[in-house]
Motif scaffolding. Structure first.
Motif, PDB file in Angstrom:
ATOM      1  N   ARG A  74      38.926  41.098  32.240  1.00  0.00           N
ATOM      2  CA  ARG A  74      39.384  41.170  33.630  1.00  0.00           C
ATOM      3  C   ARG A  74      39.537  38.730  34.901  1.00  0.00           C
ATOM      4  NH1 ARG A  74      40.083  45.530  37.147  1.00  0.00           N
ATOM      5  NH2 ARG A  74      40.929  45.821  35.349  1.00  0.00           N
ATOM      6  N   TRP A  75      37.743  38.766  34.198  1.00  0.00           N
ATOM      7  CA  TRP A  75      37.640  37.414  34.460  1.00  0.00           C
ATOM      8  C   TRP A  75      38.420  36.290  33.956  1.00  0.00           C
ATOM      9  CZ3 TRP A  75      35.949  33.175  31.536  1.00  0.00           C
ATOM     10  CH2 TRP A  75      35.738  32.173  32.682  1.00  0.00           C
ATOM     11  N   LEU A  76      39.380  36.396  32.918  1.00  0.00           N
ATOM     12  CA  LEU A  76      40.946  35.121  33.214  1.00  0.00           C
ATOM     13  C   LEU A  76      41.747  35.597  33.538  1.00  0.00           C
ATOM     14  CD1 LEU A  76      40.222  35.814  29.336  1.00  0.00           C
ATOM     15  CD2 LEU A  76      39.299  33.439  30.449  1.00  0.00           C
ATOM     16  N   GLU A  77      42.079  36.891  33.746  1.00  0.00           N
ATOM     17  CA  GLU A  77      43.181  37.512  35.015  1.00  0.00           C
ATOM     18  C   GLU A  77      42.446  37.402  35.639  1.00  0.00           C
ATOM     19  OE1 GLU A  77      45.155  41.356  36.222  1.00  0.00           O
ATOM     20  OE2 GLU A  77      43.641  41.936  35.166  1.00  0.00           O
ATOM     21  N   GLU A 109      29.900  37.675  35.188  1.00  0.00           N
ATOM     22  CA  GLU A 109      28.684  38.834  35.346  1.00  0.00           C
ATOM     23  C   GLU A 109      28.445  39.364  36.402  1.00  0.00           C
ATOM     24  OE1 GLU A 109      28.183  35.584  34.812  1.00  0.00           O
ATOM     25  OE2 GLU A 109      26.932  35.191  33.329  1.00  0.00           O
ATOM     26  N   THR A 110      29.467  39.338  37.416  1.00  0.00           N
ATOM     27  CA  THR A 110      29.949  40.065  38.626  1.00  0.00           C
ATOM     28  C   THR A 110      31.169  40.700  38.347  1.00  0.00           C
ATOM     29  OG1 THR A 110      29.562  38.079  40.362  1.00  0.00           O
ATOM     30  CG2 THR A 110      31.263  39.848  40.947  1.00  0.00           C
ATOM     31  N   VAL A 111      32.210  40.289  37.613  1.00  0.00           N
ATOM     32  CA  VAL A 111      33.474  41.136  36.528  1.00  0.00           C
ATOM     33  C   VAL A 111      32.898  42.003  35.982  1.00  0.00           C
ATOM     34  CG1 VAL A 111      34.844  41.852  36.174  1.00  0.00           C
ATOM     35  CG2 VAL A 111      35.130  39.266  37.366  1.00  0.00           C
ATOM     36  N   ALA A 112      31.897  42.171  35.397  1.00  0.00           N
ATOM     37  CA  ALA A 112      30.522  43.163  34.616  1.00  0.00           C
ATOM     38  C   ALA A 112      30.506  44.171  35.435  1.00  0.00           C
ATOM     39  CB  ALA A 112      30.024  42.754  33.589  1.00  0.00           C
ATOM     40  N   SER A 113      29.861  43.467  36.026  1.00  0.00           N
ATOM     41  CA  SER A 113      29.090  44.287  37.465  1.00  0.00           C
ATOM     42  C   SER A 113      29.487  45.497  37.814  1.00  0.00           C
ATOM     43  CB  SER A 113      27.959  43.887  37.769  1.00  0.00           C
ATOM     44  OG  SER A 113      27.146  44.433  38.902  1.00  0.00           O
ATOM     45  N   ASP A 114      30.612  45.004  38.098  1.00  0.00           N
ATOM     46  CA  ASP A 114      32.258  45.332  39.156  1.00  0.00           C
ATOM     47  C   ASP A 114      32.477  46.842  38.120  1.00  0.00           C
ATOM     48  OD1 ASP A 114      31.320  43.878  41.670  1.00  0.00           O
ATOM     49  OD2 ASP A 114      33.389  42.810  41.227  1.00  0.00           O
ATOM     50  N   ILE A 115      32.461  46.196  37.063  1.00  0.00           N
ATOM     51  CA  ILE A 115      33.219  47.098  35.795  1.00  0.00           C
ATOM     52  C   ILE A 115      32.220  48.274  35.829  1.00  0.00           C
ATOM     53  CG2 ILE A 115      33.804  47.040  33.709  1.00  0.00           C
ATOM     54  CD1 ILE A 115      35.854  44.897  33.755  1.00  0.00           C
ATOM     55  N   GLY A 170      51.171  41.392  44.654  1.00  0.00           N
ATOM     56  CA  GLY A 170      50.011  40.529  44.588  1.00  0.00           C
ATOM     57  C   GLY A 170      48.805  40.419  45.422  1.00  0.00           C
ATOM     58  N   LYS A 171      49.081  41.420  46.269  1.00  0.00           N
ATOM     59  CA  LYS A 171      48.025  41.913  47.204  1.00  0.00           C
ATOM     60  C   LYS A 171      46.460  42.248  47.060  1.00  0.00           C
ATOM     61  CE  LYS A 171      51.105  40.305  51.187  1.00  0.00           C
ATOM     62  NZ  LYS A 171      51.476  40.701  52.287  1.00  0.00           N
ATOM     63  N   ILE A 172      47.061  43.268  45.821  1.00  0.00           N
ATOM     64  CA  ILE A 172      45.946  44.520  45.358  1.00  0.00           C
ATOM     65  C   ILE A 172      45.411  44.073  44.281  1.00  0.00           C
ATOM     66  CG2 ILE A 172      47.738  45.770  47.008  1.00  0.00           C
ATOM     67  CD1 ILE A 172      48.501  46.737  44.655  1.00  0.00           C
ATOM     68  N   ARG A 173      45.199  42.913  43.394  1.00  0.00           N
ATOM     69  CA  ARG A 173      43.949  42.901  42.523  1.00  0.00           C
ATOM     70  C   ARG A 173      43.075  42.339  42.308  1.00  0.00           C
ATOM     71  NH1 ARG A 173      46.039  46.813  38.835  1.00  0.00           N
ATOM     72  NH2 ARG A 173      48.400  46.826  38.960  1.00  0.00           N
ATOM     73  N   THR A 174      41.847  42.480  43.290  1.00  0.00           N
ATOM     74  CA  THR A 174      40.740  41.982  43.800  1.00  0.00           C
ATOM     75  C   THR A 174      39.748  42.875  43.675  1.00  0.00           C
ATOM     76  OG1 THR A 174      40.885  42.425  45.973  1.00  0.00           O
ATOM     77  CG2 THR A 174      41.781  40.443  45.836  1.00  0.00           C
ATOM     78  N   PRO A 175      38.356  42.589  43.112  1.00  0.00           N
ATOM     79  CA  PRO A 175      37.644  43.379  43.280  1.00  0.00           C
ATOM     80  C   PRO A 175      36.801  44.429  44.479  1.00  0.00           C
ATOM     81  CG  PRO A 175      36.880  41.370  42.630  1.00  0.00           C
ATOM     82  CD  PRO A 175      37.851  40.963  43.102  1.00  0.00           C
ATOM     83  N   GLU A 176      37.165  43.834  45.296  1.00  0.00           N
ATOM     84  CA  GLU A 176      37.246  44.724  47.013  1.00  0.00           C
ATOM     85  C   GLU A 176      38.367  45.532  46.852  1.00  0.00           C
ATOM     86  OE1 GLU A 176      37.644  43.595  51.712  1.00  0.00           O
ATOM     87  OE2 GLU A 176      38.481  42.402  50.707  1.00  0.00           O
ATOM     88  N   ASP A 209      37.764  33.278  42.457  1.00  0.00           N
ATOM     89  CA  ASP A 209      36.487  31.878  41.510  1.00  0.00           C
ATOM     90  C   ASP A 209      35.550  33.584  41.643  1.00  0.00           C
ATOM     91  OD1 ASP A 209      34.863  30.317  41.011  1.00  0.00           O
ATOM     92  OD2 ASP A 209      34.314  29.451  42.608  1.00  0.00           O
ATOM     93  N   ILE A 210      34.915  33.639  40.722  1.00  0.00           N
ATOM     94  CA  ILE A 210      34.129  35.088  40.535  1.00  0.00           C
ATOM     95  C   ILE A 210      33.448  34.423  39.588  1.00  0.00           C
ATOM     96  CG2 ILE A 210      36.292  36.606  39.622  1.00  0.00           C
ATOM     97  CD1 ILE A 210      34.309  38.073  41.063  1.00  0.00           C
ATOM     98  N   SER A 211      32.155  35.555  39.291  1.00  0.00           N
ATOM     99  CA  SER A 211      31.633  35.169  37.830  1.00  0.00           C
ATOM    100  C   SER A 211      31.517  35.989  37.051  1.00  0.00           C
ATOM    101  CB  SER A 211      30.402  35.041  38.514  1.00  0.00           C
ATOM    102  OG  SER A 211      29.548  36.046  38.343  1.00  0.00           O
TER     103      SER A 211
END
Length: 221
Positions: free
Chosen positions: A153-156, A167-173, A84-90, A163-165
């Motif tokens: 990914r954003w919905l997940e 656009e940020t998720v798309a850029s990270d991908i 539960g701790k490893i599914r973050t953008p960072e 709380d993340i946009s």
């Protein structure tokens, strides 16, 4: 199963590999190995201990004292369940950086190969069909458009309270796609004998059913 089957599911971030692989594993009664979670586990420990991918000596020392195991849907790091701790953008970013380090890949690939040596498994990742199991009985390359992968990914992440946009998720991908496909060591690419599946317009159940049809039909031929 009468013989050992190794099913490789490769593809970019957010293509739905993990969910589909879990469904296929359950339907076939085999083990699912989330290799991406293994790299995230390394990333989690790197962040926790303040180690960068560039600090090779510290990273090698850390790896020498690191145990990673996958049990069902759980990822265990040194005996601790960190699922539960490893599914973050960072952590996703650090996992991508760590995956380009030879020592990290060497350790995790050895674990992955051992897991698939004595039992039937389905593994998803970036280089399962090209490097971990180049002789896998079945290989699939699962992809989808960047906007669709970002939406998923954003919905997940939103479901998990992050709380993340979009656009940020798309850029990270997009950044991770570039890093994964341009790294010098075992980059993300489709194996020549892999079946490509574009899931942009497909639900996860449809993708799982397609893979199951391929496996079951070939087994009966």
């Amino acid at each position: 199963m009468s013989r050992i089957l190794r099913i490789a599911v490769d593809g970019p971030s957010g293509a739905g590999k993990s969910t589909v692989a879990r469904q296929v594993a359950k339907a076939l009664g085999i083990d699912y190995i989330d290799t991406g979670a293994m790299y995230r586990a390394v990333a989690y420990k790197m962040i926790r201990e303040g180690i960068s991918a560039e600090d090779r000596d510290a990273l090698k020392e850390m790896l020498a004292h690191t145990e990673i195991d996958v049990s069902g849907c759980d990822t265990l790091l040194d005996g601790e369940n960190i699922s539960g701790k490893i599914r973050t953008p960072e952590i996703a970013k650090m996992a991508s950086d760590a995956s380009a380090v030879p020592e990290v890949r060497e350790k995790l690939v050895a674990i992955q190969r051992e897991l698939g040596r004595s039992k039937s498994v389905i593994m998803d990742g970036r280089d399962i069909g090209t490097n971990v199991f180049p002789d896998a009985e079945y290989k699939f390359f699962l992809t989808a458009s960047v906007p669709e992968r970002a939406r998923r990914r954003w919905l997940e992440l939103r479901t998990k309270g992050q709380d993340i946009s979009l656009e940020t998720v798309a850029s990270d991908i997009e950044k991770r796609d570039y890093n994964d496909s341009h790294r010098a060591l075992n980059p993300l690419r489709k194996a020549e004998d892999a079946v490509e599946v574009d899931s942009t317009e497909m639900g996860q159940d449809q993708v799982a059913e397609y893979i199951l049809d391929v496996v079951k039909n070939e087994k009966t031929e």
